[in-house]
Scaffold this active site. Structure first.
Site, mmCIF file in Angstrom:
data_model
loop_
_atom_site.group_PDB
_atom_site.id
_atom_site.type_symbol
_atom_site.label_atom_id
_atom_site.label_comp_id
_atom_site.label_asym_id
_atom_site.label_seq_id
_atom_site.Cartn_x
_atom_site.Cartn_y
_atom_site.Cartn_z
ATOM 1 N N LYS A 21 9.537 -5.428 31.529
ATOM 2 C CA LYS A 21 10.521 -5.677 32.572
ATOM 3 C C LYS A 21 9.850 -6.243 33.821
ATOM 4 C CE LYS A 21 13.506 -2.466 33.009
ATOM 5 N NZ LYS A 21 14.848 -1.908 33.150
ATOM 6 N N ARG A 90 12.695 2.189 38.053
ATOM 7 C CA ARG A 90 12.949 2.107 36.607
ATOM 8 C C ARG A 90 11.652 2.023 35.834
ATOM 9 N NH1 ARG A 90 18.263 -0.351 35.753
ATOM 10 N NH2 ARG A 90 19.037 -0.973 37.787
ATOM 11 N N GLY A 99 16.584 2.986 26.915
ATOM 12 C CA GLY A 99 17.132 4.306 27.208
ATOM 13 C C GLY A 99 16.179 5.466 26.991
ATOM 14 N N MET A 101 13.299 6.177 28.609
ATOM 15 C CA MET A 101 12.640 6.752 29.773
ATOM 16 C C MET A 101 13.576 6.718 30.979
ATOM 17 S SD MET A 101 8.810 5.490 29.126
ATOM 18 C CE MET A 101 9.352 3.826 29.046
ATOM 19 N N ARG A 334 14.549 -10.823 29.190
ATOM 20 C CA ARG A 334 13.453 -10.723 28.235
ATOM 21 C C ARG A 334 13.854 -11.508 27.007
ATOM 22 N NH1 ARG A 334 15.010 -4.547 26.720
ATOM 23 N NH2 ARG A 334 17.078 -5.142 26.101
ATOM 24 N N HIS A 450 24.221 1.466 23.811
ATOM 25 C CA HIS A 450 22.992 2.108 23.340
ATOM 26 C C HIS A 450 22.903 2.091 21.817
ATOM 27 C CE1 HIS A 450 20.692 5.657 21.970
ATOM 28 N NE2 HIS A 450 19.851 5.263 22.913
ATOM 29 N N ARG A 581 -1.087 -3.191 -14.818
ATOM 30 C CA ARG A 581 -1.638 -1.859 -15.124
ATOM 31 C C ARG A 581 -1.259 -1.566 -16.567
ATOM 32 N NH1 ARG A 581 0.433 -0.753 -9.536
ATOM 33 N NH2 ARG A 581 -1.261 0.137 -8.291
ATOM 34 N N GLU A 768 -12.895 -0.562 -5.464
ATOM 35 C CA GLU A 768 -12.060 0.498 -4.918
ATOM 36 C C GLU A 768 -12.861 1.757 -4.616
ATOM 37 O OE1 GLU A 768 -8.815 1.139 -7.718
ATOM 38 O OE2 GLU A 768 -10.107 0.705 -9.413
ATOM 39 N N SER A 787 -11.166 -7.723 -7.247
ATOM 40 C CA SER A 787 -9.837 -7.414 -6.732
ATOM 41 C C SER A 787 -9.938 -6.074 -6.006
ATOM 42 C CB SER A 787 -8.834 -7.330 -7.880
ATOM 43 O OG SER A 787 -7.564 -6.992 -7.360
ATOM 44 N N GLY A 789 -8.915 -2.743 -4.683
ATOM 45 C CA GLY A 789 -7.883 -1.717 -4.922
ATOM 46 C C GLY A 789 -7.844 -0.834 -3.690
ATOM 47 N N THR A 790 -7.033 -1.237 -2.744
ATOM 48 C CA THR A 790 -7.076 -0.569 -1.443
ATOM 49 C C THR A 790 -6.406 0.798 -1.454
ATOM 50 O OG1 THR A 790 -5.218 -1.976 -0.880
ATOM 51 C CG2 THR A 790 -7.368 -2.599 0.003
ATOM 52 N N ASN A 791 -5.671 1.125 -2.538
ATOM 53 C CA ASN A 791 -5.137 2.489 -2.614
ATOM 54 C C ASN A 791 -6.301 3.469 -2.788
ATOM 55 O OD1 ASN A 791 -2.620 1.258 -2.627
ATOM 56 N ND2 ASN A 791 -2.488 1.282 -4.871
ATOM 57 N N CYS A 855 -5.025 -5.879 -4.611
ATOM 58 C CA CYS A 855 -3.866 -5.503 -5.422
ATOM 59 C C CYS A 855 -3.365 -4.109 -5.115
ATOM 60 C CB CYS A 855 -4.165 -5.662 -6.914
ATOM 61 S SG CYS A 855 -5.463 -4.563 -7.492
ATOM 62 N N TYR A 875 -6.163 -14.260 -2.556
ATOM 63 C CA TYR A 875 -4.773 -13.920 -2.850
ATOM 64 C C TYR A 875 -4.464 -12.474 -2.523
ATOM 65 C CZ TYR A 875 -6.403 -11.628 -7.134
ATOM 66 O OH TYR A 875 -7.024 -10.785 -8.026
HETATM 67 C C1 PEP Z 1 -5.702 0.631 -6.091
HETATM 68 O O1 PEP Z 1 -6.391 1.632 -6.206
HETATM 69 O O2 PEP Z 1 -5.508 0.066 -4.998
HETATM 70 C C2 PEP Z 1 -5.045 0.043 -7.252
HETATM 71 C C3 PEP Z 1 -4.393 -1.092 -7.170
HETATM 72 O O3 PEP Z 1 -5.097 0.759 -8.396
HETATM 73 P P1 PEP Z 1 -4.139 2.014 -8.676
HETATM 74 O O4 PEP Z 1 -3.122 2.075 -7.600
HETATM 75 O O5 PEP Z 1 -3.540 1.764 -10.017
HETATM 76 O O6 PEP Z 1 -5.123 3.133 -8.665
HETATM 77 MG MG MG Z 2 -7.000 2.220 -8.159
#
Ligand code: PEP
Ligand code: MG
Length: 895
Positions: A21, A90, A99, A101, A334, A450, A581, A768, A787, A789-791, A855, A875
């Site tokens: 603001k 304000r 709304g 604050m 804004r 609101h 998988r 991973e 690849s 495997g970020t999980n 992935c 990718y």
């Molecule tokens: C991961 O671990 O990110 C992955 C893609 O494999 P999964 O989820 O099957 O363990």
């Molecule tokens: Mg995995």
């Protein structure tokens, strides 16, 4: 440090320091628009206050100087006995938190200056009403007095005077009320209402600082992913009055329709009212067209300012303005919040109007908005019982039980019920209920009320201003004018935020126009579209998606385990499968064969189990290769831990014990129990799974690779074009990959020789585990691709279980600012992302052109995709539903 900026000192790019603001007030001041003079106290000052609990010492002098500047400019003094200067205080954070604050108006009024205001305005009633409003607002927000004390006194006064509206109270009644309000302050806060204008200002400023940390502000920030440590700025602005009679008023307007994206101005106006009256949606409003009739000069000036602002900001702007006795003042502007549909349409409109480029247009829309447009809508052919039609405030189709208050909405949603929050009007206290509900329905208030503003911000379906509704929240009943039934919390209603319709009972839902476009293409979507708005929307989405595809560097693949999934993914623009998988190929009725394999005590038994699995797997792969013809498909060899194929240890133990007791024990069960007991793991996700299982269970790699290779040969024979890429999960050491790879290649060679087809499929691995990332330069020697495997990489980098923490401490961690959001949702760029970066750099140091992707779930997360682009991946791979979102975000990352 400099804690105070006059409006004339800042500009729109200083949102961090001045808040949204404040920065925009400064910008409008620079543009010479009619902004009441004032100044902004910076977010630095707020942060210093929040850190120490005390207002920084330097602030006082700086406020004095800035205030003096304003006073000199206007030739009036704060709270003076004659023609007093009054100010509003304000909040204004970097990100708008409507709304959430505090605001205090009319600062500077006291027992003396109220007379001065009466004389200067020649309106005694107005002056006393302003004074009582100040004590009320100040009491509630600065002194934390329950607002009911004031509203009860007001109601009692109206009763006593036999009037029903606030504005019907005569001067002497307001004077009495001021005394009563002062008594309330004294009783509940233990102090006299401060008569010193400067004390009022300082106390209000501190209250705004404090309001950053209220519970509702916390909830809102969490929902909107706004960091908790930003703090708010405080804007001190000369009061102008929209409640000075019939030639005054206040309004909110948009330079385009924020709900549909239609061109043409849009707004609400209230005659003889103050700003809070509009936003709170307390009274029903007039349109801008009405304003044109009432006050053509102000209307024309407003229109020309709207054009000016839109060209200046090169975007849809929203504006708050006040007309004081025929003089227009700009109180705020804004870049306006808008629905997802409006975002896409406005972005392409601005391109066509030559205000922005296609690249910029991409930055004006987001994957999250696209996701919203993909949600289903009510089916026109489904039977329905129309209760009423009102304002379409935030699009979508929501069906649920009626919830009359927060508690009801939250508790039923927790039980898994879908609910619609139904209120006369909402206020900031209703936030938890709005978050929990599938949709929001109000009886009063316009598109800028609101409920409407907050719902749009959340992407939540909302219908507002449904005046036919009689909501009794105390009795928890809902009646509809002209109908007999009395609805309760046991009734289901359906609301359509696109048309404003409210239905009794459930209504079926169908694909949205954008979903039709994504599934069947532009021509079909245009044909199916019922109106010009829809046609413009799908065309806008098509143009922006097309541009994203043109500019993006990241490829988008899908995680798909079945031919159906793969087909969906291709329709939505996937360029391949980044993760198949293969687990499902071993589950269901096939589990038995895997069990046989685990239990096999001889080579013969093992061979038999493998032989039973081979044709089944091969059949699956043939179908997948056919679907993916010509496109790459990353097949990951089996990953889950052994226990997923075996009975539960406790259950089996009980069964064996009971059977033994009864003398009915099956020796096979006993044998099985021994195996289950032996393979039982305390931490299965950190146990015998992935490459570890592949390397220790004889025949498993060979089975899977043979199935892949023979399926590929079948496809080749049939003239197909299969492109499998074989991926080994959960490796930690290059040696694991090397051993697995030797066995993979051995089978590929065998099948190749037997069939006469060259089968030189790439063999790569998942990264991973931190060890794999750290040693990626070595790992790359044996890998054709990586690849991420970020999980699992998130699980193992943080050292916490992906299956448990979301329901456990993540919420608390977000509140405490340890996480901004769950790291399983958005990549933790510094930590887990650092592992990805290490992996990429190491891998490329060995093989500069090696293909790398991601992935894990993060591959489809709008916020994470930008990171993957920057870190240099080739990718992202995500669930089929998110493929379009990933394409768009990959495009945004590239511009
Ligand atoms: C991961 O671990 O990110 C992955 C893609 O494999 P999964 O989820 O099957 O363990
Ligand atoms: Mg995995």
């Amino acid at each position: 440090p400099k804690y105070v900026y006059r409006f004339s000192e800042g500009d729109k790019d200083q949102k961090d320091l001045l808040g949204g603001k404040g920065a925009n007030l400064a910008e409008m001041t620079r543009l010479d628009l009619p902004v009441p003079p004032g100044f902004t106290i910076t977010t630095d000052a707020c942060r210093a206050y929040l850190a120490s609990g005390e207002v920084p010492e330097e602030l006082s002098v700086q406020v004095t100087t800035a205030l003096r500047g304003v006073e000199e400019e206007l030739g009036r003094e704060l709270g003076a006995a004659e023609d007093p200067l009054l100010v509003s205080v304000r909040s204004g954070a970097k990100f708008s938190m409507p709304g959430m604050m505090e605001t205090v108006l009319n600062i500077g009024l006291n027992d003396v200056s109220v007379q001065g205001l009466a004389a200067a305005s020649s309106d005694e009633r107005f002056a006393w009403d302003s004074y009582r409003r100040l004590i009320q607002m100040f009491g509630k927000t600065v002194l934390d007095i329950d607002g009911d004390h004031f509203s009860d006194a007001l109601d009692a006064k109206k009763d006593a005077r036999g009037v029903s509206m606030d504005y019907e109270l005569p001067v002497d009644a307001l004077q009495e009320l001021v005394e009563e309000y002062k008594a309330i302050v004294k009783e509940h806060a233990g102090i006299d209402f401060p008569q010193d204008p400067r004390s009022q200002l300082d106390m209000a400023t501190e209250a705004v600082f404090r309001s950053w940390n209220t519970e509702r502000a916390h909830i809102y920030r969490r929902r909107e992913k706004i960091p908790h440590d930003l703090g708010t700025a405080v804007n001190v602005c000369t009061m102008v009055f929209g409640n000075m009679g019939e030639t005054s008023g206040t309004g909110v307007c948009f330079t385009r329709d924020p709900s549909t994206g239609r061109t043409g101005v849009y707004g609400d106006y209230l005659v003889n009212a103050q700003g809070e009256d509009v936003v709170a949606g307390i009274r029903n409003t007039l349109s801008l067209a009405d304003l044109e009739r009432l006050d053509k000069a102000s209307y024309d000036e407003l229109r020309s300012i709207m054009r000016r602002l839109e060209t200046h900001y090169r975007d849809l702007c929203d504006i708050e303005f006040t007309i004081e006795r025929g003089k227009l003042w700009m109180l705020q502007t804004r870049v306006g919040k808008r629905t997802a549909a409006a975002a896409f349409r406005v972005a392409t409109q601005l391109v066509d109007e030559k205000l922005i480029t296609m690249d910029e247009a991409l930055t004006r829309v987001s994957g999250e908005q696209l996701t919203q447009l993909m949600f289903p809508q009510f089916d026109d052919d489904s039977s329905r019982d129309l209760l009423t039609r009102a304002m379409a405030a935030s699009p979508g189709a929501a069906v649920g039980y009626i919830a009359f208050d927060n508690d009801e909405a939250v508790s039923r949603a927790e039980k898994g019920d879908s609910v619609i929050l139904v209120r006369r009007e909402t206020n900031p206290d209703d936030l938890p209920g709005m978050v929990a509900a599938a949709g929001v329905l109000t009886a009063r208030g316009g598109k800028t009320s609101h409920a409407a503003v907050v719902a749009r911000g959340m992407g939540k379906t909302c219908v507002c201003g449904a005046e036919a509704l009689e909501v009794d929240s105390a009795a928890k009943t809902l009646r509809i004018a002209g109908r007999d039934e009395v609805l309760t919390s046991e009734d289901i209603i359906a609301i359509d935020g696109t048309t404003g319709e409210v239905f009794l009972g459930e209504v079926g839902v169908v694909d949205s126009p954008v979903m039709t476009y994504l599934r069947r293409g532009l021509d079909e979507a245009l044909k199916a579209a019922g109106d010009d708005d829809t046609r413009e929307l799908v065309t806008a989405v098509d143009r922006l998606m097309g541009h994203a595809d043109e500019v993006r560097r990241l490829e988008v693949r899908a995680n798909a385990d079945t031919p159906d999934d793969a087909r969906h993914a291709i329709h939505r623009g996937a360029q391949g499968v980044g993760l198949c998988r293969t687990e499902h190929m071993f589950l269901g009725e096939r589990k038995q064969f895997v069990q046989n394999l685990i239990l096999a005590s001889s080579e013969v038994e093992r061979e038999a189990a493998l032989a039973a699995l081979l044709p089944l797997q091969k059949g699956d792969f043939i179908q997948m290769f056919e679907t993916m013809n010509g496109k790459p498909m990353t097949v990951r060899l089996i990953d889950p831990p052994l226990h997923e194929f075996l009975p539960d240890l406790t259950e089996l133990s009980v069964k064996v014990a009971v059977d033994r007791e009864r003398g009915e024990l099956d020796p096979a069960d006993e044998e099985l129990l021994a195996v289950v007991r032996k393979s039982h793991e305390a931490n299965p996700m950190l146990g015998l799974r992935g490459v570890r299982l592949l390397l220790t269970m004889p025949g498993l790699i060979e089975l899977q690779v043979r199935a892949i290779a023979e399926a590929a040969v079948e496809r080749l024979k049939a003239g197909g074009d299969p492109h499998p890429e074989i991926m080994i999960p959960l490796i930690g050491s290059v040696r694991e990959l090397q051993l697995a790879r030797e066995r993979v290649e051995h089978v590929l060679q065998e099948v190749s020789q037997a069939s006469g087809y060259a089968l030189d499929f790439p063999v790569g691995c998942m990264i991973e585990l931190p060890r794999a990332a750290v040693t990626s330069a070595h790992v790359a020697e044996e890998a054709d691709f990586f690849s991420f495997g970020t999980n699992d990489l998130t699980q193992t980098t943080w050292g916490f279980s992906r299956d448990d923490v979301e329901g456990s401490f993540v919420g608390r961690y977000i509140d405490d600012g340890i996480f901004g959001v769950s790291p399983f949702e958005t990549i933790d760029a510094d930590g887990v992302g650092g592992m990805v970066r290490l992996g990429v750099e190491g891998g490329r140091s060995t093989k500069p052109t090696m293909k790398m992707g991601v992935c894990g779930e993060h591959g489809g997360d709008p916020e994470s995709i930008g990171f993957f682009h920057r870190v240099g991946l080739n990718y992202v791979s995500c669930s089929p539903f998110r493929v379009p979102v990933a394409r768009l975000e990959a495009g945004r990352a590239a511009v």
